[in-house]
Structures are given as C-alpha cells and as structure tokens.
Design an enzyme around this catalytic site. Sequence first.
Site, mmCIF file in Angstrom:
data_model
loop_
_atom_site.group_PDB
_atom_site.id
_atom_site.type_symbol
_atom_site.label_atom_id
_atom_site.label_comp_id
_atom_site.label_asym_id
_atom_site.label_seq_id
_atom_site.Cartn_x
_atom_site.Cartn_y
_atom_site.Cartn_z
ATOM 1 C CB SER A 64 -21.019 -35.198 -21.470
ATOM 2 O OG SER A 64 -21.586 -33.674 -21.332
HETATM 3 N N1 SAH Z 1 -26.481 -33.756 -22.720
HETATM 4 C C1 SAH Z 1 -25.535 -33.627 -23.758
HETATM 5 C C2 SAH Z 1 -24.206 -32.637 -23.843
HETATM 6 C C3 SAH Z 1 -24.507 -31.731 -24.840
HETATM 7 S S1 SAH Z 1 -23.225 -30.443 -24.760
HETATM 8 C C4 SAH Z 1 -24.967 -34.948 -24.599
HETATM 9 O O1 SAH Z 1 -24.963 -35.940 -23.881
HETATM 10 O O2 SAH Z 1 -24.695 -34.824 -25.801
HETATM 11 C C5 SAH Z 1 -24.344 -29.027 -23.961
HETATM 12 C C6 SAH Z 1 -25.558 -28.582 -24.649
HETATM 13 O O3 SAH Z 1 -26.213 -27.621 -24.133
HETATM 14 C C7 SAH Z 1 -25.339 -28.350 -26.175
HETATM 15 O O4 SAH Z 1 -26.015 -29.088 -27.314
HETATM 16 C C8 SAH Z 1 -25.609 -26.759 -26.253
HETATM 17 O O5 SAH Z 1 -26.159 -26.413 -27.616
HETATM 18 C C9 SAH Z 1 -26.751 -26.785 -25.058
HETATM 19 N N2 SAH Z 1 -27.078 -25.482 -24.501
HETATM 20 C C10 SAH Z 1 -26.276 -24.572 -24.276
HETATM 21 N N3 SAH Z 1 -26.918 -23.407 -23.877
HETATM 22 C C11 SAH Z 1 -28.126 -23.899 -23.630
HETATM 23 C C12 SAH Z 1 -29.318 -23.243 -23.446
HETATM 24 N N4 SAH Z 1 -29.275 -21.999 -22.509
HETATM 25 N N5 SAH Z 1 -30.653 -23.995 -23.325
HETATM 26 C C13 SAH Z 1 -30.579 -25.136 -23.752
HETATM 27 N N6 SAH Z 1 -29.440 -25.754 -24.139
HETATM 28 C C14 SAH Z 1 -28.245 -25.193 -23.945
#
Ligand code: SAH
Length: 213
Positions: A64
């Site tokens: 993010s």
């Molecule tokens: N907090 C992270 C943001 C990553 S983007 C950071 O700081 O890097 C969002 C993440 O949510 C991705 O890694 C994606 O694989 C995950 N995601 C999507 N759907 C999900 C679900 N149902 N359960 C758990 N994780 C999920």
Amino acid sequence: MKDTAKHQGLRNQLVSILQQKGISDKSVLEAIQKIPRHLFLDSSFEDYAYQDKAFPIGAGQTISQPYTVAFQSQLLQVKKDDKILEIGTGSGYQTAVLYKLGAKVYTVERQNELFKKTNALFPKLGIRPKHLSFGDGYKGLPLHAPFDSIIVTAGAPFIPKPLMAQLKIGGRLVIPLGENVQIMTLLIRKNETQFEKHEFGEFRFVPLLEDKN
Ligand code: SAH
C-alpha cells in the site's frame, strides 16, 4: 540490503509529505519514520521505496501507498498492547507499522508465496507479530477473537460478517469498501448489535478475494 543514513533521510522527507497531506498522529508518523520500507520491497525498487506510491510485491499484489498505511493506522487509534487483526499481510509493511505502534498483531494472507516470503522477512527485521496465518481473511481468525481493532488492507465488496462478529465492543474496524474504487470506512462497535459508521473518501486497493483453495 541495509538501512543507511540515506534511507533515513528519505524517510524523514516522506514523513513531511504525509504531514502535508494531513496525517497528524505523532505515533503513526514516528512508526513510518522508523520502519525501513525499502526492505519490504524487491531491491530493484530501492530508489523508489520512499515515494508516496504503491509498488508491486509479487503474486499480482501491491504494497500500500504510505499515505494509505498512515491513514488506516491513524483511524485505528492504536493503544499499546491492542490486539489487532490485519487482513492482507502482503509485504508485511502495514504489519510492521502496527507492531511499532505497540500492537499485538494477528495477520492473515491468502497468497502462499507472499505468506512464506513475509514470514521469512519479519525475524530478519526484528518484527514480531503475534500470529501469521495463511488463509481466507473473509473468515477472520475465530480462534483468536475478539480483537480490539481489525484492519482490512484489500478492497472489499462488502463487510464480511465474521469480521464484525470478531470485534470487541468499542472496537474499530477499518475497511476500504467498493469494487473499482473504495470508500475508506470505519465501523465502531457500540454494543452486541449496533455499529456506528464513518466514511473517509476514496482509495484504491487490490481486491479482497474469496479463498479458492
Ligand atoms: N498490508 C499489505 C497490503 C498488501 S495488498 C502491505 O502493506 O503490503 C493486499 C493483500 O491482501 C494482498 O497481499 C492479497 O493477497 C491479500 N488478500 C486478498 N484477499 C485476501 C483474503 N481473502 N484473505 C487474506 N488476504 C487477502
């Protein structure tokens, strides 16, 4: 990769940018000032890591934007030892910020590649979340519930019911809601059945996907 004075300088600049954009919570700004974001990215992004932008982290996902991380963290109003559930571990950067804020972090990721990579990274950086889980965040973590706060870091088409159920009374759920564009939404649990809803403008996230495993 190392954390150097140059990186620290770039972080100081990033913190000023976040302040100019309206982030005012001192503890959040301090956490961002301390966490080496470049170490959560592939080395090819080292020169860009302190721009206020999202970048690819593999498996079609993104870390993010720092402003978004700061905004969501600020909405959580983290207190020391708060038990926080994060949905979407991804690169682990948001997890690290919450850890730095003194929270006991439980985090869930559905992409195995990212789960493994981030699991291996945390000990190297001295980041110690309480619990890392590989699975579907739509279900929350019933075995560890209830939580003081819950943060969803992917765009959710609706509020998953289990997340509402796993929130303590008085607890805060921060979730970006919507399909293409998301409205940052804060739910505060008032009692067993009532939640107060606040909305905070548009953000863009990768989608929260239901588990296909
Ligand atoms: N907090 C992270 C943001 C990553 S983007 C950071 O700081 O890097 C969002 C993440 O949510 C991705 O890694 C994606 O694989 C995950 N995601 C999507 N759907 C999900 C679900 N149902 N359960 C758990 N994780 C999920």
